[in-house]
Design a protein around this motif. Structure first.
Motif, PDB file in Angstrom:
ATOM      1  N   LEU A 275      36.455  48.233  29.909  1.00  0.00           N
ATOM      2  CA  LEU A 275      36.635  49.476  29.172  1.00  0.00           C
ATOM      3  C   LEU A 275      37.022  49.158  27.733  1.00  0.00           C
ATOM      4  O   LEU A 275      37.785  48.218  27.477  1.00  0.00           O
ATOM      5  CB  LEU A 275      37.740  50.333  29.817  1.00  0.00           C
ATOM      6  N   VAL A 276      36.515  49.942  26.799  1.00  0.00           N
ATOM      7  CA  VAL A 276      36.932  49.789  25.407  1.00  0.00           C
ATOM      8  C   VAL A 276      38.431  50.071  25.319  1.00  0.00           C
ATOM      9  O   VAL A 276      38.927  51.076  25.830  1.00  0.00           O
ATOM     10  CB  VAL A 276      36.159  50.760  24.498  1.00  0.00           C
ATOM     11  N   SER A 277      39.173  49.159  24.680  1.00  0.00           N
ATOM     12  CA  SER A 277      40.636  49.309  24.668  1.00  0.00           C
ATOM     13  C   SER A 277      41.195  49.795  23.340  1.00  0.00           C
ATOM     14  O   SER A 277      42.292  50.345  23.296  1.00  0.00           O
ATOM     15  CB  SER A 277      41.302  47.979  25.035  1.00  0.00           C
ATOM     16  N   VAL A 278      40.452  49.592  22.242  1.00  0.00           N
ATOM     17  CA  VAL A 278      40.907  50.065  20.917  1.00  0.00           C
ATOM     18  C   VAL A 278      39.668  50.519  20.153  1.00  0.00           C
ATOM     19  O   VAL A 278      38.596  49.914  20.269  1.00  0.00           O
ATOM     20  CB  VAL A 278      41.631  48.952  20.129  1.00  0.00           C
ATOM     21  N   CYS A 279      39.837  51.589  19.375  1.00  0.00           N
ATOM     22  CA  CYS A 279      38.763  52.055  18.500  1.00  0.00           C
ATOM     23  C   CYS A 279      39.416  52.518  17.200  1.00  0.00           C
ATOM     24  O   CYS A 279      40.326  53.349  17.231  1.00  0.00           O
ATOM     25  CB  CYS A 279      38.000  53.198  19.167  1.00  0.00           C
ATOM     26  N   LYS A 280      38.985  51.959  16.061  1.00  0.00           N
ATOM     27  CA  LYS A 280      39.635  52.354  14.813  1.00  0.00           C
ATOM     28  C   LYS A 280      38.673  52.261  13.644  1.00  0.00           C
ATOM     29  O   LYS A 280      37.779  51.427  13.601  1.00  0.00           O
ATOM     30  CB  LYS A 280      40.852  51.479  14.555  1.00  0.00           C
ATOM     31  N   THR A 301      33.519  51.603  12.078  1.00  0.00           N
ATOM     32  CA  THR A 301      34.414  51.746  13.224  1.00  0.00           C
ATOM     33  C   THR A 301      34.301  50.506  14.100  1.00  0.00           C
ATOM     34  O   THR A 301      33.197  50.109  14.486  1.00  0.00           O
ATOM     35  CB  THR A 301      34.046  52.986  14.061  1.00  0.00           C
ATOM     36  N   LEU A 302      35.441  49.901  14.372  1.00  0.00           N
ATOM     37  CA  LEU A 302      35.490  48.729  15.245  1.00  0.00           C
ATOM     38  C   LEU A 302      36.014  49.133  16.613  1.00  0.00           C
ATOM     39  O   LEU A 302      36.908  49.983  16.719  1.00  0.00           O
ATOM     40  CB  LEU A 302      36.401  47.651  14.648  1.00  0.00           C
ATOM     41  N   ASN A 325      28.053  53.262  26.321  1.00  0.00           N
ATOM     42  CA  ASN A 325      27.482  54.612  26.378  1.00  0.00           C
ATOM     43  C   ASN A 325      26.040  54.674  25.876  1.00  0.00           C
ATOM     44  O   ASN A 325      25.678  55.519  25.063  1.00  0.00           O
ATOM     45  CB  ASN A 325      28.352  55.591  25.587  1.00  0.00           C
ATOM     46  N   GLY A 326      25.231  53.744  26.344  1.00  0.00           N
ATOM     47  CA  GLY A 326      23.817  53.799  26.044  1.00  0.00           C
ATOM     48  C   GLY A 326      23.378  53.111  24.780  1.00  0.00           C
ATOM     49  O   GLY A 326      22.188  53.115  24.465  1.00  0.00           O
ATOM     50  N   VAL A 327      24.292  52.506  24.035  1.00  0.00           N
ATOM     51  CA  VAL A 327      23.955  51.799  22.804  1.00  0.00           C
ATOM     52  C   VAL A 327      24.465  50.371  22.908  1.00  0.00           C
ATOM     53  O   VAL A 327      25.589  50.134  23.358  1.00  0.00           O
ATOM     54  CB  VAL A 327      24.568  52.486  21.572  1.00  0.00           C
ATOM     55  N   THR A 328      23.649  49.410  22.499  1.00  0.00           N
ATOM     56  CA  THR A 328      24.023  48.002  22.566  1.00  0.00           C
ATOM     57  C   THR A 328      24.430  47.503  21.181  1.00  0.00           C
ATOM     58  O   THR A 328      23.709  47.707  20.202  1.00  0.00           O
ATOM     59  CB  THR A 328      22.861  47.150  23.102  1.00  0.00           C
ATOM     60  N   TYR A 329      25.597  46.860  21.113  1.00  0.00           N
ATOM     61  CA  TYR A 329      26.145  46.334  19.871  1.00  0.00           C
ATOM     62  C   TYR A 329      26.401  44.842  20.021  1.00  0.00           C
ATOM     63  O   TYR A 329      26.861  44.399  21.070  1.00  0.00           O
ATOM     64  CB  TYR A 329      27.476  47.006  19.532  1.00  0.00           C
ATOM     65  N   PRO A 330      26.172  44.062  18.975  1.00  0.00           N
ATOM     66  CA  PRO A 330      26.517  42.639  19.043  1.00  0.00           C
ATOM     67  C   PRO A 330      28.004  42.417  18.775  1.00  0.00           C
ATOM     68  O   PRO A 330      28.635  43.155  18.013  1.00  0.00           O
ATOM     69  CB  PRO A 330      25.666  42.019  17.932  1.00  0.00           C
ATOM     70  N   VAL A 331      28.552  41.397  19.403  1.00  0.00           N
ATOM     71  CA  VAL A 331      29.921  40.987  19.110  1.00  0.00           C
ATOM     72  C   VAL A 331      29.968  40.443  17.684  1.00  0.00           C
ATOM     73  O   VAL A 331      29.095  39.672  17.265  1.00  0.00           O
ATOM     74  CB  VAL A 331      30.391  39.912  20.104  1.00  0.00           C
ATOM     75  N   LEU A 344      30.815  49.441  15.567  1.00  0.00           N
ATOM     76  CA  LEU A 344      30.052  50.632  15.936  1.00  0.00           C
ATOM     77  C   LEU A 344      29.289  51.231  14.775  1.00  0.00           C
ATOM     78  O   LEU A 344      28.348  52.003  14.963  1.00  0.00           O
ATOM     79  CB  LEU A 344      30.975  51.690  16.535  1.00  0.00           C
ATOM     80  N   GLY A 345      29.715  50.941  13.551  1.00  0.00           N
ATOM     81  CA  GLY A 345      29.002  51.440  12.382  1.00  0.00           C
ATOM     82  C   GLY A 345      29.394  52.851  11.979  1.00  0.00           C
ATOM     83  O   GLY A 345      29.941  53.631  12.746  1.00  0.00           O
ATOM     84  N   GLU A 346      29.118  53.217  10.719  1.00  0.00           N
ATOM     85  CA  GLU A 346      29.225  54.562  10.158  1.00  0.00           C
ATOM     86  C   GLU A 346      30.537  55.274  10.507  1.00  0.00           C
ATOM     87  O   GLU A 346      30.553  56.265  11.235  1.00  0.00           O
ATOM     88  CB  GLU A 346      28.043  55.441  10.586  1.00  0.00           C
TER      89      GLU A 346
END
Length: 402
Positions: A275-280, A301-302, A325-331, A344-346
């Protein structure tokens, strides 16, 4: 003007709206989810390909990180007739779980517990030096040891050299006559079967056939000759003989650089998720992780993913894919002991107070939209079986279709 389905705003809104599972649906916060039906499917597929040769499911290294007992049972249910491990201790664990089928342990040292293996009717790989130790242990146990003699046909690891082979089979025949051992099998291991057109495999087949003939001329009557691994089973019918030792393919992974699991009719069994643990939100120029090798190029947004190299993710696998949630992001940035970061971008598109905290993050899985183990292997400069095998015990295994 309405945004289309691929507009960045829509893409990010999909991430933001991820639903957190209910308590009754909730998995551990980090989990390797193992689909045992995928194991069964893969074994049935390999059994059909190998026939009339029988199949040994290789379950060493905790079944390549998938969990030895659930995988072993699923493989046997699907038609495997033997199990294979590296160490005697692994074979004894199978016997302790009341698994009665033939089990071969092939990697020994001078401190290996041959007596315990013989008492548990475990087949022992023998390259030559082990023979007197196995015979002595058998005499002390007052039992006949089951051995599989190994010939090195070109891989250059364990196994008798061709020049020493005639002497080994002669000594094995003497040990048989004394009642201390029975030679159940003759085996070797392929070096380049993952590149099916290489001539070295032809050479290994020829060397193996010669070694078997020499053993028979010495008076041995091995019941199983085994040479093929997963790659041989899938691509080289001339390597099948009486028994095949399949490992990689039973876990649904391809041994070939130019063919996917799906191409081969295989289903990957492991899904690694958390699970994503931080979003900022962060500004342009924000450094990420040790060394600050990655800096954001714009406000963004990270999201923090709570898996790292202590969980078995290679530290060097920056760029590995994470699907949220349906979108793939690189580390981005270095992978740390317990965590990694995705961009996450933007940031401006994230409404105030919105967050992906608690959204499921899938590193790899079997779905058409999931990232694959092969992508993580490419990011780490390694092979797919290393990626799954190194997932650490700190990540709980959750079994589906038990």
């Amino acid at each position: 003007m309405n945004a289309g389905p691929h507009h960045p705003r829509v893409r990010l809104q999909r991430v933001i709206s991820a639903a957190v599972p209910t308590a009754t649906e909730r998995l551990p916060e980090r989990a390797a989810v193992i689909d045992l039906d995928a194991i069964r499917h893969n074994v049935r597929h390999l059994v059909a390909l190998a026939a009339p040769a029988r199949l040994m499911a290789v379950v060493k290294a905790d079944a390549y990180g998938h969990g030895v007992l659930p995988v072993a049972r699923a493989a046997l249910e699907a038609g495997a007739e033997w199990l294979g491990v590296a160490h005697i201790s692994e074979a004894l664990a199978l016997r302790a779980a009341a698994i009665p089928v033939p089990v071969l342990a092939w990697l020994n040292t001078t401190d290996s517990d041959f007596a315990a293996a013989i008492a548990a009717d475990i087949d022992l790989g023998c390259s030559g030096w082990e023979l007197p130790l196995i015979a002595l242990a058998a005499q002390q146990q007052q039992k006949t040891a089951r051995i599989n003699l190994k010939i090195d046909t070109g891989l250059g690891r364990n196994g008798s050299t061709p020049t020493e082979w005639a002497d080994l089979v002669a000594r094995a025949r003497q040990a048989e006559a004394s009642g201390s051992v029975t030679v159940v099998g003759i085996f070797s291991h392929l070096a380049v079967a993952d590149e099916p057109d290489r001539v070295e495999t032809d050479e290994q087949v020829a060397a193996f056939t010669t070694a078997v003939a020499v053993s028979q001329e010495a008076g041995l009557s091995p019941r199983v000759r085994h040479l093929a691994n997963s790659a041989g089973t899938l691509s080289r019918p001339d390597t099948l003989f009486d028994l095949v030792r399949a490992a990689l393919a039973i876990y649904g992974l391809s041994p070939f650089a130019n063919q996917t699991s799906n191409d081969l009719g295989l289903r990957p069994a492991m899904t690694l998720r958390t699970l994503v643990s931080v979003c900022k939100e962060v500004p342009a120029g924000q450094g990420v992780s040790y060394g600050l090798n990655y800096r954001t190029t714009a406000p963004t947004t990270l999201a923090l993913i709570p898996l790292g190299y202590a969980d078995g993710i290679p530290r060097i696998a920056t760029g590995g894919p994470v699907r949220v949630n349906g979108v793939t992001y690189p580390v981005v940035g270095r992978i740390a002991m317990d965590q990694m970061v995705i961009d996450l971008g933007e940031a401006a598109l994230v409404a105030s107070g919105s967050s992906v905290i608690g959204a499921e993050a899938v590193l790899f899985g079997p779905g058409d939209d999931d990232a694959s183990v092969d992508e993580w292997a490419a990011a780490a400069g390694t092979i797919n079986c290393e990626v799954v095998t190194r997932i650490s015990p700190r990540v709980p295994r959750v079994y589906q279709n038990v």
